[in-house]
Design an enzyme around this catalytic site. Structure first.
Site, mmCIF file in Angstrom:
data_model
loop_
_atom_site.group_PDB
_atom_site.id
_atom_site.type_symbol
_atom_site.label_atom_id
_atom_site.label_comp_id
_atom_site.label_asym_id
_atom_site.label_seq_id
_atom_site.Cartn_x
_atom_site.Cartn_y
_atom_site.Cartn_z
ATOM 1 N N GLY A 192 -3.796 -4.663 1.746
ATOM 2 C CA GLY A 192 -4.684 -3.506 1.631
ATOM 3 C C GLY A 192 -5.983 -3.692 2.392
ATOM 4 N N SER A 193 -6.567 -2.620 2.920
ATOM 5 C CA SER A 193 -7.718 -2.781 3.794
ATOM 6 C C SER A 193 -8.339 -1.439 4.153
ATOM 7 C CB SER A 193 -7.285 -3.513 5.066
ATOM 8 O OG SER A 193 -6.123 -2.892 5.601
#
Length: 231
Positions: A192-193
């Site tokens: 995730g980012s």
């Protein structure tokens, strides 16, 4: 399913681990431990599919119209706002489009336009959730800045990769002086980012997305460039 080269270590290790679990499950079936064997087999399959899914790299249709500035990442548009940006050659006010990537999104990054990279800056930082309001300023980040070209027109453009609470490794092999073709994969953020696209504040750019829109790297249009509007 096509996998990105940036995940060779992770999905390679996942393949080895899954193979070991499958062998263990086969042995348990042999000694009549069917329930335990079934559980282990299911875990192995889910684990491998999950890791491979994180590192998938599907083919994308790149729009032919070069005046279309493409999304650098898959995900959800979380914010669109004017900010101060000072990474050469981009100085002054910029229009930032922030994209949140969940663990279920494709995580490779693509160039929004034909791009000559002139600056690369890594920032150490925290690992706040990518949806946290302070993550853009405090989290680990990699910024590429340079000059984009459309026909005979050029303008500054930058993309920033930001780690999230789960993402702990930014991959960006590009170096200053390199030319990146429009739509080409140039790196990724593992798990995730957040990815941010920076464009000049100008009437030449018409934003084509709104907050909450789902976008795909290399195919969704973030903005339309019209040089005549700046005359």
């Amino acid at each position: 399913m096509t996998l990105t080269k940036y995940g060779i270590r992770e999905w390679g290790m996942a393949t080895i681990a899954a193979a070991v679990l499958v062998i263990a499950a086969a042995w348990m079936f042999f000694i009549q431990w069917q329930i335990t064997a079934t559980v282990i087999l299911v875990i192995a399959i889910i684990m491998w599919i999950g890791i491979a899914g994180f590192f998938r790299s599907p083919k994308r249709h790149i729009p032919e119209d070069i005046n279309l500035i493409l999304s650098p990442a898959d995900g959800t548009v979380k914010d669109i706002e004017e900010v101060d940006f000072n990474v050469e050659p981009f100085q002054g006010r910029a229009l930032r489009v922030g994209i949140f990537l969940s663990v279920f999104n494709v995580h490779v990054n693509r160039a929004p336009a034909e791009w000559s990279v002139s600056n690369k800056i890594y920032r150490e930082g925290r690992y706040l959730d990518a949806r946290h309001p302070e993550c853009a300023r405090e989290n680990e980040a990699m910024t590429l800045a340079g000059t984009a070209s459309i026909n005979q027109n050029s303008f500054p453009m930058a993309v920033r990769q930001i780690s999230g609470a789960i993402a702990r490794r930014i991959v960006c092999p590009v170096q200053p002086g390199e030319q990146i073709k429009r739509g080409k994969i140039y790196g990724m953020i593992k798990f995730g980012s957040r990815t941010e696209l920076y464009l000049p504040v100008s009437d030449q750019f018409k934003i084509n997305v709104k907050i909450g829109d789902k976008v795909k790297a290399g195919s969704s249009v973030i903005a339309v460039f019209n040089p005549q509007n700046g005359e």
